[in-house]
Structure formats: structure tokens, C-alpha cells
Design an enzyme around this catalytic site. Structure first.
Site, PDB file in Angstrom:
ATOM      1  N   CYS A  88     -15.684  -8.508   6.292  1.00  0.00           N
ATOM      2  CA  CYS A  88     -16.004  -8.895   7.367  1.00  0.00           C
ATOM      3  C   CYS A  88     -16.497  -7.824   8.529  1.00  0.00           C
ATOM      4  O   CYS A  88     -16.413  -6.416   7.641  1.00  0.00           O
ATOM      5  CB  CYS A  88     -14.757  -9.544   7.680  1.00  0.00           C
TER       6      CYS A  88
ATOM      7  N   CYS B 131     -14.104  -1.476   6.688  1.00  0.00           N
ATOM      8  CA  CYS B 131     -12.863  -1.258   5.733  1.00  0.00           C
ATOM      9  C   CYS B 131     -13.419  -0.416   4.541  1.00  0.00           C
ATOM     10  O   CYS B 131     -13.049   0.471   4.799  1.00  0.00           O
ATOM     11  CB  CYS B 131     -11.599  -1.720   5.172  1.00  0.00           C
TER      12      CYS B 131
ATOM     13  N   ARG C  38       0.916  -1.409  -0.407  1.00  0.00           N
ATOM     14  CA  ARG C  38       0.032   0.334  -0.097  1.00  0.00           C
ATOM     15  C   ARG C  38       0.561   1.222   0.076  1.00  0.00           C
ATOM     16  O   ARG C  38       1.777   1.427   0.897  1.00  0.00           O
ATOM     17  CB  ARG C  38      -0.736  -0.185   1.288  1.00  0.00           C
TER      18      ARG C  38
ATOM     19  N   LYS D  48      -6.152   7.319  12.798  1.00  0.00           N
ATOM     20  CA  LYS D  48      -5.976   7.249  11.261  1.00  0.00           C
ATOM     21  C   LYS D  48      -6.118   9.239  11.422  1.00  0.00           C
ATOM     22  O   LYS D  48      -7.179   9.210  12.627  1.00  0.00           O
ATOM     23  CB  LYS D  48      -7.168   6.971  10.658  1.00  0.00           C
TER      24      LYS D  48
ATOM     25  N   ARG E  15      -1.183   6.642  10.093  1.00  0.00           N
ATOM     26  CA  ARG E  15      -1.702   6.359   8.402  1.00  0.00           C
ATOM     27  C   ARG E  15      -1.686   7.492   7.706  1.00  0.00           C
ATOM     28  O   ARG E  15      -1.913   8.176   8.412  1.00  0.00           O
ATOM     29  CB  ARG E  15      -2.809   5.502   8.819  1.00  0.00           C
TER      30      ARG E  15
ATOM     31  N   CYS F 189     -14.518  -3.153   0.169  1.00  0.00           N
ATOM     32  CA  CYS F 189     -13.672  -3.650   0.390  1.00  0.00           C
ATOM     33  C   CYS F 189     -13.486  -4.274  -0.130  1.00  0.00           C
ATOM     34  O   CYS F 189     -13.777  -5.279  -0.942  1.00  0.00           O
ATOM     35  CB  CYS F 189     -13.572  -3.947   1.478  1.00  0.00           C
TER      36      CYS F 189
ATOM     37  N   LYS G 216      -3.107   1.379  15.337  1.00  0.00           N
ATOM     38  CA  LYS G 216      -3.524   1.683  14.047  1.00  0.00           C
ATOM     39  C   LYS G 216      -3.403   3.855  14.145  1.00  0.00           C
ATOM     40  O   LYS G 216      -4.194   3.125  15.468  1.00  0.00           O
ATOM     41  CB  LYS G 216      -3.940   2.253  12.685  1.00  0.00           C
TER      42      LYS G 216
ATOM     43  N   CYS H  60      -7.894 -10.717   0.978  1.00  0.00           N
ATOM     44  CA  CYS H  60      -7.632 -10.578   2.347  1.00  0.00           C
ATOM     45  C   CYS H  60      -8.075 -11.291   3.183  1.00  0.00           C
ATOM     46  O   CYS H  60      -9.305 -12.392   3.255  1.00  0.00           O
ATOM     47  CB  CYS H  60      -9.227  -9.634   2.702  1.00  0.00           C
TER      48      CYS H  60
HETATM   49 FE1  SRM Z   1      -8.625  -2.137   6.751  1.00  0.00          FE
HETATM   50  C1  SRM Z   1      -7.135  -5.135   7.918  1.00  0.00           C
HETATM   51  C2  SRM Z   1      -8.096  -3.263   3.220  1.00  0.00           C
HETATM   52  C3  SRM Z   1      -9.711   0.900   4.963  1.00  0.00           C
HETATM   53  C4  SRM Z   1     -10.435  -0.889   9.895  1.00  0.00           C
HETATM   54  N1  SRM Z   1      -7.837  -3.319   6.154  1.00  0.00           N
HETATM   55  C5  SRM Z   1      -7.375  -4.528   6.558  1.00  0.00           C
HETATM   56  C6  SRM Z   1      -6.130  -5.745   6.168  1.00  0.00           C
HETATM   57  C7  SRM Z   1      -5.369  -4.833   5.653  1.00  0.00           C
HETATM   58  C8  SRM Z   1      -6.474  -6.916   6.111  1.00  0.00           C
HETATM   59  C9  SRM Z   1      -5.428  -7.158   7.092  1.00  0.00           C
HETATM   60  O1  SRM Z   1      -5.331  -6.933   8.447  1.00  0.00           O
HETATM   61  O2  SRM Z   1      -4.800  -8.763   6.633  1.00  0.00           O
HETATM   62  C10 SRM Z   1      -6.509  -5.381   4.588  1.00  0.00           C
HETATM   63  C11 SRM Z   1      -6.255  -5.807   3.127  1.00  0.00           C
HETATM   64  C12 SRM Z   1      -7.120  -6.470   2.045  1.00  0.00           C
HETATM   65  C13 SRM Z   1      -6.870  -6.850   0.598  1.00  0.00           C
HETATM   66  O3  SRM Z   1      -6.640  -7.427   0.987  1.00  0.00           O
HETATM   67  O4  SRM Z   1      -5.852  -5.278   0.296  1.00  0.00           O
HETATM   68  C14 SRM Z   1      -7.487  -3.869   4.677  1.00  0.00           C
HETATM   69  N2  SRM Z   1      -8.398  -1.021   4.505  1.00  0.00           N
HETATM   70  C15 SRM Z   1      -8.555  -1.823   3.541  1.00  0.00           C
HETATM   71  C16 SRM Z   1      -8.798  -0.870   2.322  1.00  0.00           C
HETATM   72  C17 SRM Z   1      -7.869  -1.293   1.082  1.00  0.00           C
HETATM   73  C18 SRM Z   1     -10.246  -1.475   2.131  1.00  0.00           C
HETATM   74  C19 SRM Z   1     -10.810  -0.679   0.895  1.00  0.00           C
HETATM   75  O5  SRM Z   1     -11.102  -2.023  -0.824  1.00  0.00           O
HETATM   76  O6  SRM Z   1     -10.561   0.317   0.056  1.00  0.00           O
HETATM   77  C20 SRM Z   1      -8.437   0.574   3.073  1.00  0.00           C
HETATM   78  C21 SRM Z   1      -6.934   1.100   2.470  1.00  0.00           C
HETATM   79  C22 SRM Z   1      -7.256   2.203   3.687  1.00  0.00           C
HETATM   80  C23 SRM Z   1      -5.974   2.562   3.578  1.00  0.00           C
HETATM   81  O7  SRM Z   1      -5.242   3.045   2.041  1.00  0.00           O
HETATM   82  O8  SRM Z   1      -5.595   2.925   3.877  1.00  0.00           O
HETATM   83  C24 SRM Z   1      -9.158   0.456   4.771  1.00  0.00           C
HETATM   84  N3  SRM Z   1      -9.570  -0.240   7.205  1.00  0.00           N
HETATM   85  C25 SRM Z   1      -9.908   0.811   6.068  1.00  0.00           C
HETATM   86  C26 SRM Z   1     -11.013   1.352   7.033  1.00  0.00           C
HETATM   87  C27 SRM Z   1     -11.781   2.752   6.432  1.00  0.00           C
HETATM   88  C28 SRM Z   1     -10.558   4.182   7.116  1.00  0.00           C
HETATM   89  O9  SRM Z   1      -9.165   3.969   8.014  1.00  0.00           O
HETATM   90  O10 SRM Z   1     -11.076   4.849   6.672  1.00  0.00           O
HETATM   91  C29 SRM Z   1     -11.094   0.680   8.434  1.00  0.00           C
HETATM   92  C30 SRM Z   1     -12.324   1.559   9.159  1.00  0.00           C
HETATM   93  C31 SRM Z   1     -11.594   2.814   9.992  1.00  0.00           C
HETATM   94  C32 SRM Z   1     -10.946   2.201  10.952  1.00  0.00           C
HETATM   95  O11 SRM Z   1     -10.294   2.613  11.625  1.00  0.00           O
HETATM   96  O12 SRM Z   1     -11.775   2.129  12.097  1.00  0.00           O
HETATM   97  C33 SRM Z   1     -11.079   0.127   8.075  1.00  0.00           C
HETATM   98  N4  SRM Z   1      -8.958  -2.747   8.353  1.00  0.00           N
HETATM   99  C34 SRM Z   1      -9.389  -2.022   9.325  1.00  0.00           C
HETATM  100  C35 SRM Z   1      -9.929  -3.365  10.650  1.00  0.00           C
HETATM  101  C36 SRM Z   1     -10.491  -3.049  11.956  1.00  0.00           C
HETATM  102  C37 SRM Z   1      -9.568  -1.539  13.250  1.00  0.00           C
HETATM  103  C38 SRM Z   1     -10.091  -1.762  14.035  1.00  0.00           C
HETATM  104  O13 SRM Z   1     -10.209  -0.853  15.201  1.00  0.00           O
HETATM  105  O14 SRM Z   1     -10.671  -3.526  14.673  1.00  0.00           O
HETATM  106  C39 SRM Z   1      -9.075  -3.958  10.157  1.00  0.00           C
HETATM  107  C40 SRM Z   1      -8.200  -5.146  10.600  1.00  0.00           C
HETATM  108  C41 SRM Z   1      -7.046  -5.208  11.963  1.00  0.00           C
HETATM  109  O15 SRM Z   1      -7.046  -3.835  11.719  1.00  0.00           O
HETATM  110  O16 SRM Z   1      -7.113  -5.754  12.841  1.00  0.00           O
HETATM  111  C42 SRM Z   1      -8.272  -4.072   8.884  1.00  0.00           C
HETATM  112 FE1  SF4 Z   2     -10.520  -7.518   4.493  1.00  0.00          FE
HETATM  113 FE2  SF4 Z   2     -12.452  -7.439   6.106  1.00  0.00          FE
HETATM  114 FE3  SF4 Z   2     -11.368  -5.044   5.638  1.00  0.00          FE
HETATM  115 FE4  SF4 Z   2     -12.780  -6.401   3.880  1.00  0.00          FE
HETATM  116  S1  SF4 Z   2     -13.361  -5.091   5.453  1.00  0.00           S
HETATM  117  S2  SF4 Z   2     -11.158  -5.562   3.364  1.00  0.00           S
HETATM  118  S3  SF4 Z   2     -12.863  -8.009   4.707  1.00  0.00           S
HETATM  119  S4  SF4 Z   2     -10.267  -7.141   6.306  1.00  0.00           S
END
Ligand code: SRM
Ligand code: SF4
Length: 583
Positions: A493, A497, A92, A227, A161, A448, A225, A454
Site C-alpha cells: 500500500c 513501510c 514488535r 522516528k 519509535r 514490506c 509516531k 497487514c
Molecule cells: Fe509501517 C503501519 C509494518 C516501517 C510507515 N506498518 C504499519 C502496520 C503496523 C499496519 C497497521 O497499522 O495496521 C504494518 C504491520 C504489518 C505487519 O503485518 O507486520 C507496518 N512498518 C512495518 C514494517 C514491519 C515493514 C517491514 O516489512 O519491515 C516496518 C516496521 C518498522 C519497525 O520495526 O518499527 C515498518 N512503516 C515503516 C516505515 C519505514 C521506517 O520507519 O523507516 C515507514 C515509512 C516512514 C514513515 O513513517 O514515514 C512506515 N507504517 C507506515 C505508515 C504510514 C505513516 C504515515 O505517516 O502516513 C503506516 C500507517 C499508519 O501509521 O497509519 C504504517
Molecule cells: Fe502494510 Fe502498507 Fe506497511 Fe506494507 S506498506 S506493511 S501493506 S501498511
């Protein structure tokens, strides 16, 4: 670390950095002993026995913007064949405010074609991702990015981030000023370790990494993380209430004066674990522009020092804010700043979506927001998106701005250059016009990544939402709602995201083909939605949508949004206040 704290904060230091390391989460020990994130990643990159890296280095590589993954479509088949999983890596990039020059776009395109399966992905935080990278290709990709001034620092990991910023330059005079502050903030919060240059470019650090390597973060970085985002009213495109720390731009006569400060937003939750929940940020006060960086340090400092370092599922800032109380956290922020925050200044949001199509700015420059379904840049027959955007970048006649809704703005186009850009869009079948298959609901949708890359996905999202929407579009047509913007978001899930909990309609994956269904968030992201069906498949989803869209078409008040309607008429029950979430 700070010693003079507010009494309330001081009373509860059970989970702060003063705990012995062995009592903290394993990740805390890993960070502490990692030589500021270098670990032994370099050794793993040349290990000939496996195509993977070990578990600890996998965790450390996240701070370098890289996740180890495996192709889940063929996971079982490989297990049966007694082969190791088909390991690949996701990388990323970091792109504050989503601003990307044509040269950078061309490089991303080139790297995606060469190493990333002829595709790349725009994310919900205004940046890009490559999937399917093999371990040996990580360094060439890093070098390619570096050639055009890009990197993947802090794109993942327990740090601040990619900093988001309201994206559309044509919608507000403030855009340039706010983007500049977002860029300064991003530079300020980025981690400083020389490990990145050493691991990826073989540069030996000038000095051994010592106690001053990370003046702000220290050896243990953040608990999780963190944000940060900047919103420019009336657009809430960055979903300010979902950020750990948000800044709402406040202006006077077209000049940026300062920001309302929003703290404690976040989306992630876990099914059947009520101690985890999405939370909307609280607007706690106002600061002038010159106090921006001290405010960021103060807020991040509170979370760095008092965030939970024992239980990672509870380590986000939103839980610190709820555990200590907003007022206590605010008082501690003010104590660190040395002054009280000003009263919140009035502001209004209208939407959290993108303004699609052409817009002309006050300066005469033109901007075209191009909808990219779920952020996937790829060629399809009749819609050669990747080729089209490459051709547009080759003209050098526009800036690419990645939106928080996974789309792109071709911006800053001189009026005389517009026909050439339009001709290329026509040639490659790129258009936003809402016709069948292009409903306003689809144009306000996000999913997502989920399967197959993922590791946490329990159901499809990016690969399924378009198909589901095609069926929903029949319902929209039936009820005469094809051109009504309604936000819909799907994730594989509950992690959230695609920020599903602030969409008017949302689905989060439970199992293959099964989703929790949510309705009733506010159109501009000001109210969380509520679960209305648990663990259901397509039939139930379409049935409920048919009924609620039908009623919306027939019974809505003038100008009433779908999310507000389903709350008002009780399709979403038991709403007691404006902000809620309950499953
Ligand atoms: Fe996310 C984890 C993809 C925005 C909350 N997110 C992941 C991971 C890295 C899975 C992993 O940990 O193994 C995913 C990778 C999937 C893949 O194959 O690419 C993933 N997140 C994404 C992206 C690519 C979704 C998308 O389709 O665009 C976004 C990348 C953003 C970026 O450029 O940095 C993405 N993730 C978000 C957002 C939205 C935001 O930030 O505005 C959230 C919700 C906001 C928040 O953080 O509360 C988000 N991602 C999570 C979480 C839950 C965190 C939590 O507090 O519980 C995880 C899981 C974790 O961190 O353990 C996670
Ligand atoms: Fe993966 Fe869940 Fe984030 Fe979708 S919402 S990219 S399934 S961690």
C-alpha cells in the site's frame, strides 16, 4: 508546556494542545483517558467471548508494541461461515540500533517457533516481529523477551519509535561511539508509564499514576509516531532523509564530535490524496554531542506542542515543518535550546544499502552481512535459514546486528572463529554470492510484510517481490546487468513501510496484482522517485523495465546509477530540481 514561543509559531495555535479535548481526534481523547496507556487491556486479555480485544484497547496496545490482526487469506471464508475473523496479534520488539546478543537471538528464535508459526520477521527499522500470536500467548512471549532483557515498549504508538543507527561496525571507527549515542537517545525518549509492567507482568505500580508519570509526553503523548535515526557517512543505510529527526555523525580524527541535524522526513502517503506525500528531511544545522539530548527534546517538543492533533493523516512532523516553514521550526528549536545551531558540516553518502559479505574491521574482528530476503527468517528446503542462524547463535561467537534493509550482520567474529561460522552457513545453504536468483538487484531489494497479516495491504509485497524479481533477473541477464546494484522496493500500500519512495525502482500496491510504479530515486536515498505508471500489472511492469534497463545498459555514462540515468534521459520526465515527487 512552553509558553514563550517564536511569534510565527504563536500566530498559529489552531491545532495545538491548548484546544479543548472534544475538538481533537478521538485518539487524543483515548490517550488522555487511558490512565497512561493501561486502558482496560487486562480485562480484554481474559474475555472468553472473543479472541480479540476491543477497538480502544487495540489502539492502546500499539503503545505496548502489539497490533491485532486477522488472517486475510481466510477472511472471506470465515465471513461466509459466519465465524469471527481469525484474530492473531503481531508483536514488535524494541532493539535500538538493531543490536542483538546471541542469547537474545536464541530466545527470539524459540518464541517464533513456539508461538509464531515457526518464523519471525526482521523489519526495516532494525528490529523483529512475531506474527500469528494468539491473545493468550502474548504474556508468555512478553515474559520470554524480558528474560533476555528485551521489551516491546514504544515499538509502535504515538511515541518515539525504535531508534535506528548505522549498523556496520567494520565500516567506521565511529560506529561504537554513534551506537552508544543512539542507545542513550532511545533510553531517553522511551515512554515511562508503569502500565506496561502492570498489564504484562502483573506488577502493581508503586504509586498511582499521576501528573508526573510522563514528564515529557504528558497524557496525550505525541500527535503521531515519531522516528529518530543516526547515520554514519558514507553509509546512509538508515535512510536519514526519511526520519522525522535524523542525526548525521560528524567526526574529527576518528572521534565523534557531533551531528548534523535533519528534520521532517517521512514516507507515508495516500493514493489520490495530494495533501499527503513523502518528504525528504532538511539538514538544518549542527550540534555537538553534548547537546544531543536537549536537541531531541527541543525538536520533539515542537512536534508535541504544535503537531496536528485534529487530523491524524496530517499529524506527522513533516507536515508541521511544511505548514510552519522550515525556518520557523528551526527558530523555535533554537529558542528552546537557548542557542543557535551551528552551520551544517560537510558529509557524503554513497549508498543506502547494506555492504554484504565479509568485512574485516581495523580491530581485526570479522563481520558477515547476510542477505535475508524481505527479512523473513524461516526454513526452506536447501536453505534452512532459521536453523542455520540458530546454530550460529548457539556457538555464542558473534553478535547479531539487524540492518535497516531487513538483513543481519553476524558481527565481531574473531578470525579463528570464522571457519566454524562459515561451515554452519554452508551446511544450511546460506550465501550471498550474486549468481542467478541472487542478482545484485535482489540483494538491494526490500518488501514490506503486506498480505496476509497487514490490515492495510491492498496487494502482495513480501510474498510477490521474490517472484517478480526472478522474472526481472531474466531481463538483467539479457542486458548484462546481473551484477549491477539497483535498489528496488515494494509495499502492499502507499504507506511506505519499505521506504519505497527513495528506491531507484519501486512499487506500491493499489489492488491485488496492481501497483503504482516509480522510478528515479537517488542511489543513496537523497532524491525521491516519481510515479511513471499508475495501477498496472506485471506485464506493463516488465515491459517498462525491459526498455529502461536495456537503455541503461547501452547508454549510461561511466559509473552512472540507474536512478540518475532514468532521470537524465527523460524516462522519468519533468525533473526540475534534485528533490521531487509528483503524481
Ligand atoms: Fe509501517 C503501519 C509494518 C516501517 C510507515 N506498518 C504499519 C502496520 C503496523 C499496519 C497497521 O497499522 O495496521 C504494518 C504491520 C504489518 C505487519 O503485518 O507486520 C507496518 N512498518 C512495518 C514494517 C514491519 C515493514 C517491514 O516489512 O519491515 C516496518 C516496521 C518498522 C519497525 O520495526 O518499527 C515498518 N512503516 C515503516 C516505515 C519505514 C521506517 O520507519 O523507516 C515507514 C515509512 C516512514 C514513515 O513513517 O514515514 C512506515 N507504517 C507506515 C505508515 C504510514 C505513516 C504515515 O505517516 O502516513 C503506516 C500507517 C499508519 O501509521 O497509519 C504504517
Ligand atoms: Fe502494510 Fe502498507 Fe506497511 Fe506494507 S506498506 S506493511 S501493506 S501498511
Amino acid at each position: 508546556m512552553t509558553t514563550n514561543t517564536t511569534p510565527e509559531i504563536e500566530a498559529d495555535r489552531s491545532r495545538d494542545l491548548s484546544q479543548p479535548l472534544e475538538k481533537l481526534a478521538p485518539e487524543e481523547r483515548l490517550k488522555y483517558h487511558s490512565d497512561y496507556l493501561a486502558g482496560s487491556i487486562q480485562d480484554d486479555l481474559i474475555d472468553e467471548i472473543t479472541l480479540a480485544v476491543d477497538e480502544n484497547n487495540n489502539k492502546l496496545m500499539k503503545f505496548h508494541g502489539i497490533y491485532q490482526q486477522d488472517d486475510r487469506d481466510i477472511r472471506d471464508e470465515r465471513r461466509l461461515q459466519k465465524l469471527e475473523p481469525a484474530y492473531t496479534f503481531m508483536l514488535r520488539g524494541r532493539m535500538p540500533g538493531g543490536v542483538c546478543t546471541p542469547e537474545q537471538w536464541l530466545k527470539i528464535d524459540e518464541l517464533g517457533r513456539e508461538y509464531g508459526n515457526d518464523t519471525f520477521r526482521l523489519t526495516t527499522r532494525q528490529t523483529f516481529q512475531f506474527h500469528y500470536l494468539l491473545r493468550d500467548t502474548l504474556r508468555p512471549v512478553m515474559e520470554g523477551l524480558r528474560e533476555v532483557g528485551l521489551d516491546s515498549k514504544a515499538a509502535c504508538g504515538d511515541v518515539a519509535r525504535t531508534v535506528m543507527s548505522g549498523v556496520h561496525p567494520g565500516l567506521s571507527k565511529l560506529h561504537k561511539q554513534v551506537f552508544e549515542q543512539a542507545r542513550i537517545a532511545s533510553d531517553h525518549v522511551i515512554h515511562k508509564t508503569s502500565a506496561y509492567e502492570e498489564v504484562w507482568f502483573g506488577e502493581k505500580p508503586k504509586e498511582p499514576r499521576g501528573d508526573n508519570e510522563e514528564p515529557f509526553y504528558g497524557k496525550q503523548y505525541m500527535p503521531r509516531k515519531f522516528k529518530i535515526g543516526f547515520a554514519i557517512p558514507p553509509s546512509n543505510d538508515i535512510d536519514i532523509y526519511s526520519q522525522d529527526l535524523g542525526f548525521v555523525a560528524i567526526a574529527s580524527r576518528g572521534k565523534l564530535k557531533g551531528f548534523n541535524v535533519v528534520i521532517g522526513g517521512g514516507m507515508g502517503r495516500t493514493d489520490r490524496a495530494p495533501e499527503t506525500y513523502p518528504r525528504l528531511g532538511d539538514v538544518i544545522g549542527y550540534v555537538d554531542v553534548e547537546h544531543l539530548l536537549p536537541t531531541i527534546e527541543a525538536v520533539m517538543g515542537v512536534q508535541r506542542d504544535y503537531g496536528d492533533r485534529v487530523t491524524r493523516a496530517h499529524a506527522r512532523f513533516k507536515y508541521t515543518v511544511d505548514d510552519k516553514g522550515v525556518d520557523v521550526v528551526k527558530a523555535e528549536i533554537e529558542r528552546r535550546l537557548g542557542f543557535a545551531l551551528g552551520p551544517v558540516k560537510p558529509f557524503t553518502f554513497e549508498s543506502n544499502g547494506d555492504q554484504l559479505g565479509w568485512t574485516t574491521g581495523d580491530d581485526g574482528l570479522e563481520h558477515f552481512t547476510l542477505f535475508i530476503e524481505n527479512g523473513r527468517v524461516i526454513n526452506h528446503p536447501g536453505r534452512t535459514l532459521m536453523d542455520g542462524l540458530k546454530a550460529i547463535a548457539e556457538t555464542g561467537k558473534c553478535v547479531f546486528r539487524l540492518t535497516p534493509n531487513q538483513s543481519v550482520i553476524l558481527s565481531d567474529i574473531k578470525p579463528e572463529d570464522r571457519p566454524a561460522i562459515e561451515a554452519l552457513m554452508d551446511e544450511h545453504g546460506i550465501s550471498n554470492v550474486p549468481t542467478k536468483g541472487r542478482s545484485a538487484m535482489r540483494l538491494n531489494s526490500m518488501a514490506c510484510v503486506a498480505m496476509p497479516t497487514c490490515a492495510l495491504a491492498m496487494a502482495e509485497a513480501e510474498r510477490y517481490l521474490p517472484e517478480l524479481l526472478t522474472k526481472v533477473e531474466d531481463l538483467l541477464e539479457k542486458h548484462g546487468l546481473t551484477e549491477d546494484p539497483i535498489t528496488v522496493r515494494m509495499t502492499g500500500c502507499p504507506n511506505g513501510c519499505a521506504r519505497p519512495y527513495i528506491a531507484e525502482i519501486a512499487f506500491t500496491g493499489r489492488a491485488p496484482g496492481k501497483y503504482n510504479m516509480y522510478l528515479g530515486a537517488g542511489f543513496h536515498g537523497e532524491r525521491l522517485n516519481k510515479m511513471v505508471r499508475e495501477n498496472v500489472g506485471e506485464d506493463v511492469i516488465l515491459e517498462l523495465l525491459d526498455e529502461s534497463l536495456g537503455r541503461y545498459a547501452a547508454e549510461r555514462n561511466p559509473g552512472e546509477r540507474f536512478g540518475d540515468f532514468v532521470v537524465r534521459v527523460g524516462i522519468v520526465p519533468e525533473v526540475t530540481e534534485g528533490r521531487f515527487f509528483n503524481d
